[in-house]
Design a protein around this motif. Sequence first.
Motif, mmCIF file in Angstrom:
data_model
loop_
_atom_site.group_PDB
_atom_site.id
_atom_site.type_symbol
_atom_site.label_atom_id
_atom_site.label_comp_id
_atom_site.label_asym_id
_atom_site.label_seq_id
_atom_site.Cartn_x
_atom_site.Cartn_y
_atom_site.Cartn_z
ATOM 1 N N LEU A 365 39.818 63.249 42.384
ATOM 2 C CA LEU A 365 39.881 63.240 43.835
ATOM 3 C C LEU A 365 40.502 61.939 44.306
ATOM 4 C CD1 LEU A 365 36.330 64.633 44.699
ATOM 5 C CD2 LEU A 365 38.503 65.860 44.835
ATOM 6 N N GLN A 366 41.311 61.985 45.321
ATOM 7 C CA GLN A 366 41.970 60.786 45.826
ATOM 8 C C GLN A 366 40.965 59.943 46.597
ATOM 9 O OE1 GLN A 366 45.110 59.864 45.115
ATOM 10 N NE2 GLN A 366 45.057 61.627 43.750
ATOM 11 N N VAL A 367 40.360 59.005 45.873
ATOM 12 C CA VAL A 367 39.384 58.091 46.458
ATOM 13 C C VAL A 367 39.975 56.697 46.401
ATOM 14 C CG1 VAL A 367 37.049 57.171 46.318
ATOM 15 C CG2 VAL A 367 37.502 59.538 45.654
ATOM 16 N N ARG A 368 39.926 55.978 47.499
ATOM 17 C CA ARG A 368 40.473 54.638 47.537
ATOM 18 C C ARG A 368 39.665 53.711 46.615
ATOM 19 N NH1 ARG A 368 43.849 52.147 50.905
ATOM 20 N NH2 ARG A 368 43.800 53.941 52.308
ATOM 21 N N SER A 369 40.363 53.033 45.710
ATOM 22 C CA SER A 369 39.694 52.140 44.770
ATOM 23 C C SER A 369 39.122 50.941 45.499
ATOM 24 C CB SER A 369 40.686 51.660 43.702
ATOM 25 O OG SER A 369 41.160 52.747 42.962
ATOM 26 N N ARG A 370 37.874 50.639 45.216
ATOM 27 C CA ARG A 370 37.260 49.463 45.779
ATOM 28 C C ARG A 370 37.583 48.254 44.919
ATOM 29 N NH1 ARG A 370 31.225 51.396 45.826
ATOM 30 N NH2 ARG A 370 31.956 52.000 43.748
ATOM 31 N N ALA A 371 37.511 47.088 45.539
ATOM 32 C CA ALA A 371 37.827 45.860 44.805
ATOM 33 C C ALA A 371 36.900 45.691 43.608
ATOM 34 C CB ALA A 371 37.721 44.656 45.737
ATOM 35 N N GLY A 372 35.617 46.029 43.784
ATOM 36 C CA GLY A 372 34.669 45.892 42.685
ATOM 37 C C GLY A 372 34.987 46.793 41.524
ATOM 38 N N GLU A 373 35.440 48.012 41.826
ATOM 39 C CA GLU A 373 35.771 48.948 40.759
ATOM 40 C C GLU A 373 37.020 48.503 40.012
ATOM 41 O OE1 GLU A 373 36.652 53.741 40.128
ATOM 42 O OE2 GLU A 373 36.157 52.927 42.111
ATOM 43 N N ILE A 374 38.007 47.994 40.752
ATOM 44 C CA ILE A 374 39.224 47.485 40.118
ATOM 45 C C ILE A 374 38.870 46.329 39.188
ATOM 46 C CG2 ILE A 374 41.428 46.323 40.544
ATOM 47 C CD1 ILE A 374 41.598 47.845 43.176
ATOM 48 N N TRP A 375 38.002 45.445 39.664
ATOM 49 C CA TRP A 375 37.598 44.304 38.846
ATOM 50 C C TRP A 375 36.871 44.766 37.583
ATOM 51 C CZ3 TRP A 375 38.363 39.527 37.605
ATOM 52 C CH2 TRP A 375 37.382 38.803 36.928
ATOM 53 N N ALA A 376 36.022 45.789 37.709
ATOM 54 C CA ALA A 376 35.277 46.279 36.556
ATOM 55 C C ALA A 376 36.207 46.864 35.498
ATOM 56 C CB ALA A 376 34.270 47.344 37.007
ATOM 57 N N ARG A 377 37.286 47.509 35.929
ATOM 58 C CA ARG A 377 38.225 48.134 34.996
ATOM 59 C C ARG A 377 39.278 47.163 34.481
ATOM 60 N NH1 ARG A 377 38.860 53.927 35.573
ATOM 61 N NH2 ARG A 377 37.226 54.798 36.878
ATOM 62 N N PHE A 378 39.484 46.069 35.215
ATOM 63 C CA PHE A 378 40.575 45.162 34.866
ATOM 64 C C PHE A 378 40.290 44.459 33.536
ATOM 65 C CE2 PHE A 378 43.125 41.295 35.053
ATOM 66 C CZ PHE A 378 44.329 41.784 35.533
ATOM 67 N N PRO A 379 41.284 44.386 32.609
ATOM 68 C CA PRO A 379 41.083 43.696 31.323
ATOM 69 C C PRO A 379 41.009 42.181 31.529
ATOM 70 C CG PRO A 379 43.362 44.438 31.517
ATOM 71 C CD PRO A 379 42.620 45.014 32.698
ATOM 72 N N LYS A 380 39.833 41.631 31.342
ATOM 73 C CA LYS A 380 39.620 40.216 31.656
ATOM 74 C C LYS A 380 40.393 39.279 30.731
ATOM 75 C CE LYS A 380 36.517 41.896 34.473
ATOM 76 N NZ LYS A 380 36.376 43.267 33.943
ATOM 77 N N PHE A 381 40.730 39.735 29.515
ATOM 78 C CA PHE A 381 41.422 38.836 28.594
ATOM 79 C C PHE A 381 42.796 38.435 29.128
ATOM 80 C CE2 PHE A 381 43.144 42.917 27.303
ATOM 81 C CZ PHE A 381 44.447 42.640 26.921
ATOM 82 N N VAL A 382 43.382 39.246 30.021
ATOM 83 C CA VAL A 382 44.663 38.878 30.636
ATOM 84 C C VAL A 382 44.481 37.612 31.468
ATOM 85 C CG1 VAL A 382 46.458 39.612 32.239
ATOM 86 C CG2 VAL A 382 45.463 41.266 30.643
ATOM 87 N N ILE A 383 43.345 37.533 32.172
ATOM 88 C CA ILE A 383 43.045 36.328 32.950
ATOM 89 C C ILE A 383 42.874 35.139 32.010
ATOM 90 C CG2 ILE A 383 41.391 35.276 34.545
ATOM 91 C CD1 ILE A 383 40.750 38.095 35.517
ATOM 92 N N GLY A 384 42.251 35.391 30.869
ATOM 93 C CA GLY A 384 42.099 34.335 29.886
ATOM 94 C C GLY A 384 43.436 33.808 29.411
ATOM 95 N N PHE A 385 44.397 34.699 29.231
ATOM 96 C CA PHE A 385 45.755 34.307 28.834
ATOM 97 C C PHE A 385 46.367 33.399 29.894
ATOM 98 C CE2 PHE A 385 50.285 34.868 29.369
ATOM 99 C CZ PHE A 385 50.816 34.784 28.075
ATOM 100 N N VAL A 386 46.294 33.810 31.144
ATOM 101 C CA VAL A 386 46.925 33.064 32.235
ATOM 102 C C VAL A 386 46.294 31.683 32.394
ATOM 103 C CG1 VAL A 386 47.351 33.027 34.717
ATOM 104 C CG2 VAL A 386 47.602 35.165 33.445
ATOM 105 N N ILE A 387 44.966 31.618 32.367
ATOM 106 C CA ILE A 387 44.293 30.331 32.547
ATOM 107 C C ILE A 387 44.562 29.409 31.363
ATOM 108 C CG2 ILE A 387 42.038 29.208 32.748
ATOM 109 C CD1 ILE A 387 41.099 31.561 34.379
ATOM 110 N N ALA A 388 44.601 29.953 30.147
ATOM 111 C CA ALA A 388 44.922 29.132 28.978
ATOM 112 C C ALA A 388 46.325 28.563 29.098
ATOM 113 C CB ALA A 388 44.785 29.960 27.699
ATOM 114 N N SER A 389 47.257 29.382 29.581
ATOM 115 C CA SER A 389 48.625 28.909 29.778
ATOM 116 C C SER A 389 48.681 27.825 30.846
ATOM 117 C CB SER A 389 49.538 30.079 30.159
ATOM 118 O OG SER A 389 50.876 29.654 30.316
#
Length: 478
Positions: A365-389
Amino acid sequence: MSGSQSGAANAENVNGYESSTGSTQRRLGFWREWTTKEDWWSIWIGWGLVLVAYILYANGGSIRWLAVAPAQWTSVSDAAHFFALHLPNYVALLAVFGVLFSIAVAAQGQRVAHFVPSFLIVFAGSIVIFTLGAWTDASKYNLEPPLVALAAGLILSNVFKLPEWFHAGLRVELYIKVGIVLLGATLPFTLLVWAGPVAVGQATIVSLSTFFVIFLVGSALGLDKRFAAVLGTGGAVCGVSASIAIAGAVRAKREHASVAITLVIVWAIVMIFALPFISRAFGLPTGIAGAWIGTSEFADAAGIAAAQAYGDLAKHGAGAIAGAPEASLQAFTLMKVVGRDIWIGIWAFVLAIVATTRWDREGELQVRSRAGEIWARFPKFVIGFVIASAFVTWVASGHTLGAYRKIVAPEFTAPITVLRTWAFIFCFFSIGLTTRLRSLSATGVRPFIAFTAGVAVNVIVGYVLSVHVFGHYWASLG
């Protein structure tokens, strides 16, 4: 107290209790997220190693003793002698990786008793694979350790039946996520400035055009969007590492990364021989040929072999090739290792957002993604890559390119690169050990067609940019 006052007080108490309970549950959920999720553990492990390396570096030391790697060898006796000489280093490295990974496994509710013996075997196999990659003739046969690890794992898993307990140590996602975080620590943003606008601009054009061609052709052929994204980044950036990183970022199937890696290896081997041969036939100067190789190759080791081979041709006067012999390798490094490889983090970040906000919703069903849900699904290791860089960018900010290569790289980032290589070998070995060739053959010819379309774009666009658009810049190197 009146009934109404009593009711109000009771309601206030209940609401206060519920509010307090909800707050406590949120705090517990937040803490559980940070201590039980694999993405976060990859960040803690990666950042922890980088922080220790920096503390030692800032105080005049280095993590080099721990970050042991096989030295180049020509005979088996030489390799055995180096291993015996550095046995304490290998034991220490095993202990550090074993303890860190065991803590992460235990925090995720897995059985450490099964993980430890399995990881011992993975580590021992990785030593053999890494040592093989240090053979002086390894580059001649494209025996890059991660590629050998994948091939060895595939052979073992498809010839022998592995025991169930052994799979506890094949933590593909944990190993690669730690490797990607460490990769960020070896790619400071300042490298883009040092590389120059030409290298960055050409790499951007190639990365975007190749990705979208592969992605659109793959989608038109009916491939899953995640699979098409993995293939696209495999052709657009650094083939093997990008395929694994993006597979984790978009949550693709494991066999999708295996297929992409296989296609990268096949075309990388073809390019090792084809690009120097065509460059010589066209009489390209060394700098221009190196830029073209850096634009068109898919694996660092294969590209280095091709660029070095062309530089050697110029050194020995074959066909009176113009340009300094070392310019070929310099141009390749700027284009591939700096210009294109930095796109791993960019593509992982962008595609992770696209996957969590759009692809995960398809068919629902076309449900607008909430910020919390996006954060829960987002791969956190990508953030780790960026901050390490970003952290390594801060460390390198006070140095020129020459000082970075002379001081920062050997004492700080080079040992981290070795640890990253170990993590990648663990990952690729585990991928091979958990992959069945039957699943690869089931994908059919469509992935090959999509990836080959990207190969054509890489080669043609890369030639036009390297020879006709930015040829003056590349010809002046060296």
